[in-house]
Write an enzyme that holds these catalytic residues in place. Structure first.
Site, PDB file in Angstrom:
ATOM      1  CG  HIS A 122      -1.715  -0.946   1.210  1.00 25.04           C
ATOM      2  ND1 HIS A 122      -2.942  -1.174   2.198  1.00 25.04           N
ATOM      3  CD2 HIS A 122      -2.219  -1.883   0.536  1.00 25.04           C
ATOM      4  CE1 HIS A 122      -3.501  -2.216   2.260  1.00 25.04           C
ATOM      5  NE2 HIS A 122      -3.284  -2.689   1.216  1.00 25.04           N
ATOM      6  NE  ARG A 147      -4.908   0.257  -0.968  1.00 20.64           N
ATOM      7  CZ  ARG A 147      -5.513   0.288  -0.122  1.00 20.64           C
ATOM      8  NH1 ARG A 147      -6.689  -0.563  -0.159  1.00 20.64           N
ATOM      9  NH2 ARG A 147      -5.398   0.941   1.068  1.00 20.64           N
ATOM     10  CE1 TYR A 159      -9.582   7.786  -2.023  1.00 17.47           C
ATOM     11  CE2 TYR A 159     -10.893   5.790  -1.232  1.00 17.47           C
ATOM     12  CZ  TYR A 159     -10.163   6.624  -2.339  1.00 17.47           C
ATOM     13  OH  TYR A 159      -9.553   5.913  -3.483  1.00 17.47           O
ATOM     14  CG  ASP A 212      -9.937  -0.284  -2.074  1.00 13.88           C
ATOM     15  OD1 ASP A 212     -11.172  -0.062  -2.582  1.00 13.88           O
ATOM     16  OD2 ASP A 212      -9.757  -0.760  -0.951  1.00 13.88           O
ATOM     17  CG  HIS A 214     -12.788   1.823   1.038  1.00 16.17           C
ATOM     18  ND1 HIS A 214     -13.250   1.230   2.138  1.00 16.17           N
ATOM     19  CD2 HIS A 214     -11.280   1.468   1.221  1.00 16.17           C
ATOM     20  CE1 HIS A 214     -12.534   0.705   2.972  1.00 16.17           C
ATOM     21  NE2 HIS A 214     -11.307   0.481   2.045  1.00 16.17           N
ATOM     22  CD  GLU A 238      -9.437  -3.490  -3.242  1.00 14.98           C
ATOM     23  OE1 GLU A 238      -8.214  -3.487  -3.743  1.00 14.98           O
ATOM     24  OE2 GLU A 238      -9.676  -3.559  -2.012  1.00 14.98           O
ATOM     25  CD  GLU A 264     -11.947  -4.645   1.069  1.00 17.06           C
ATOM     26  OE1 GLU A 264     -10.899  -4.761   0.224  1.00 17.06           O
ATOM     27  OE2 GLU A 264     -12.009  -3.915   1.962  1.00 17.06           O
ATOM     28  NE  ARG A 285      -9.688  -6.701  -2.892  1.00 14.94           N
ATOM     29  CZ  ARG A 285      -8.776  -7.097  -2.075  1.00 14.94           C
ATOM     30  NH1 ARG A 285      -7.506  -7.864  -2.540  1.00 14.94           N
ATOM     31  NH2 ARG A 285      -8.824  -6.258  -1.012  1.00 14.94           N
ATOM     32  CD  GLU A 341      -4.937  -5.737   0.828  1.00 11.59           C
ATOM     33  OE1 GLU A 341      -6.070  -6.440   1.031  1.00 11.59           O
ATOM     34  OE2 GLU A 341      -5.192  -4.416   0.834  1.00 11.59           O
ATOM     35  CD1 TRP A 404     -15.960   5.067   6.125  1.00  9.57           C
ATOM     36  CD2 TRP A 404     -14.744   3.194   5.675  1.00  9.57           C
ATOM     37  NE1 TRP A 404     -14.446   5.287   6.649  1.00  9.57           N
ATOM     38  CE2 TRP A 404     -13.832   4.123   6.264  1.00  9.57           C
ATOM     39  CE3 TRP A 404     -14.292   1.761   5.420  1.00  9.57           C
ATOM     40  CZ2 TRP A 404     -12.551   3.677   6.344  1.00  9.57           C
ATOM     41  CZ3 TRP A 404     -12.958   1.572   5.653  1.00  9.57           C
ATOM     42  CH2 TRP A 404     -12.252   2.489   6.025  1.00  9.57           C
TER      43      TRP A 404
HETATM   44  O1  EZ4 Z   1     -10.550  -1.173   4.699  1.00  6.90           O
HETATM   45  O2  EZ4 Z   1      -9.955  -4.390   6.142  1.00  6.90           O
HETATM   46  O3  EZ4 Z   1      -8.265  -3.552   0.508  1.00  6.90           O
HETATM   47  N1  EZ4 Z   1      -8.088  -3.455   1.491  1.00  6.90           N
HETATM   48  C1  EZ4 Z   1      -9.154  -2.705   2.426  1.00  6.90           C
HETATM   49  C2  EZ4 Z   1      -8.894  -2.741   3.763  1.00  6.90           C
HETATM   50  C3  EZ4 Z   1     -10.313  -2.341   4.679  1.00  6.90           C
HETATM   51  C4  EZ4 Z   1     -10.391  -2.867   6.078  1.00  6.90           C
HETATM   52  C5  EZ4 Z   1     -11.696  -2.692   6.930  1.00  6.90           C
HETATM   53  O4  EZ4 Z   1     -11.451  -3.607   8.050  1.00  6.90           O
HETATM   54  O5  EZ4 Z   1      -9.867  -2.109   1.960  1.00  6.90           O
HETATM   55  O6  EZ4 Z   1      -8.020  -2.168   4.400  1.00  6.90           O
HETATM   56 CO    CO Z   2     -10.199  -2.841  -0.290  1.00  2.25          CO
END
Ligand code: EZ4
Ligand code: CO
Length: 404
Positions: A122, A147, A159, A212, A214, A238, A264, A285, A341, A404
């Site tokens: 990351h 990432r 974020y 990502d 999110h 993602e 995820e 994922r 990851e 989120w």
């Molecule tokens: O925000 O696991 O791709 N990874 C992510 C993570 C999630 C957390 C939430 O608990 O998006 O960092």
């Molecule tokens: Co993610």
């Protein structure tokens, strides 16, 4: 062989982890990760009050049958609490079976399909120069893919990630209520192409880059982002839309060739059904820890393989080293592995959970210890008890709660 004891431990060597330990009459033990970030104690209760009493006396070799009886027998199927609890049992049973065989788990899954497991790390920055520094740091650590997440002009929060450390996992706020972060989708959509342009200009065309979103976009916003980022050839985009709505990905897919990764927050194969059969995504994922364990995740990967979709197991810092170990065994064994990851754990976490898996030059290997290869230091774990902590919530400038 029979299971004679089951116990669940919660430890917080920096963040909370939930670990199940099963013990057999032959003295073998198995570990499973049941960590559900921000909702840990619900899984502890599910295990202690409703699952562990059923396990004592069972033959630990009956992994499939135990999985099916916990999944079907409860009548109430699916959901993150249920599936995290079942995952912990499943991984602990696989750990025992592999130890009884004297083999590392990956050998029971068909053996190695590759020599080592490629990862991505990351990189985060409050602005583009800080992000470029963070990418440089990941490359110096050996990561073959990165990432990239960046702050957006006008927004305070970076974020979905920590703004105070460089791990890329969200900050957990150790207080009774979650922190509130701010969000503006238009500002994000305007800024992201600049971010990827700057990263490509600095690091060239060959570095695999991931991003990502999110779950924050509508289908048509995600389609626009995918198109706008096409010149920068992402490895994947993602979680572009909220995960509940599989149909949303049809709209995104129709408009962009940017590869898509999802899953995820999924906990069963049914969450993926249309996504896989209609070939709407490129990577699945899910984490071992949130998908019911090694048993169903292996089946998901085999299903995905029929559609040229590859694995990309979720590996944030809120997956314990027990869950990570199980992931790395699967990564080494399945043919349609994509990427793993990985951002490591804190030194204290690595002391509480001693593991055989290794991370070298950006690649993981599960090691050759029998089982999943993790030992829990129970005394050290007990010295760092549970602490209430929550992920932030996300609000627009007018105060509306956003995804989120
Ligand atoms: O925000 O696991 O791709 N990874 C992510 C993570 C999630 C957390 C939430 O608990 O998006 O960092
Ligand atoms: Co993610």
């Amino acid at each position: 062989m029979r299971i004679v004891d089951a116990k669940v431990m919660v430890t917080s060597p920096g963040r909370n982890f939930v670990t199940l330990e099963l013990t057999t009459d032959e003295g073998l033990t198995g570990l499973g990760d049941a960590t559900l970030n921000g909702r840990e104690l619900a899984v502890v209760s599910y295990l202690e009050d409703h699952v562990m009493p059923l396990l004592v006396g069972l033959d630990p070799h009956r992994v499939e049958d135990t999985w099916q009886s916990l999944y079907r027998g409860a009548y109430w199927r699916r959901g993150p609490v249920t599936m995290a609890a079942i995952a912990a049992v499943d991984v602990a049973l696989w750990d025992i079976k592999a130890k009884a065989a004297g083999l590392p788990l990956y050998q029971l899954l068909g053996g190695a399909s590759r020599d080592r497991v490629g990862t991505y790390g990351h990189a985060n920055g409050r602005d583009i120069p800080e992000l470029l520094d963070s990418v440089r740091a990941r490359l110096a650590e050996g990561y073959p893919a990165v990432r990239v997440q960046s702050g957006i002009p006008g927004l305070k929060a970076v974020y979905g990630v920590s703004s105070t450390d460089d791990s890329g996992s969200p900050v957990m706020h150790q207080q009774a209520r979650p922190l509130v972060e701010d969000w503006d989708t238009d500002a994000y959509l305007r800024h992201m192409p600049n971010v990827l342009e700057a990263v490509r200009a600095e690091f060239g065309p060959g570095l695999p880059l991931l991003h990502d979103a999110h779950h924050r976009l509508t289908p048509v916003q995600a389609a626009r982002l995918g198109k706008d980022l096409e010149p920068y050839h992402l490895f994947w985009l993602e979680d572009c839309t909220p995960a509940e709505n599989q149909e949303a990905l049809r709209i995104v897919r129709r408009h962009t060739t940017t590869p898509l990764a999802v899953g995820e927050v999924f906990n069963t194969v049914y969450d993926y059904q249309a996504l896989i059969t209609e070939q709407l995504i490129d990577y699945v994922r899910s984490a071992v820890t949130h998908f019911g364990g090694v048993t169903p995740l292996r089946k998901l990967f085999d299903f995905a393989a029929q559609y040229q979709i590859r694995s990309a197991i979720h590996g944030p810092q809120d997956i314990s080293p027990v869950g990570m170990a199980a992931a790395v065994h699967l990564d080494l064994a399945v043919h349609n592995f994509g990427i793993q990851e990985y951002s490591g754990h804190t030194p204290l976490t690595e002391e509480v959970f001693r593991h055989a898996y290794t991370f070298e030059d950006g690649y993981l290997h599960p090691g050759e210890a029998p089982g999943i290869g993790v030992e829990l230091d129970e005394e050290l774990a007990a010295a760092h008890p549970y602490e209430a902590a929550y992920l932030p919530v996300n609000r627009l400038h007018d105060g509306t709660v956003h995804d989120w």
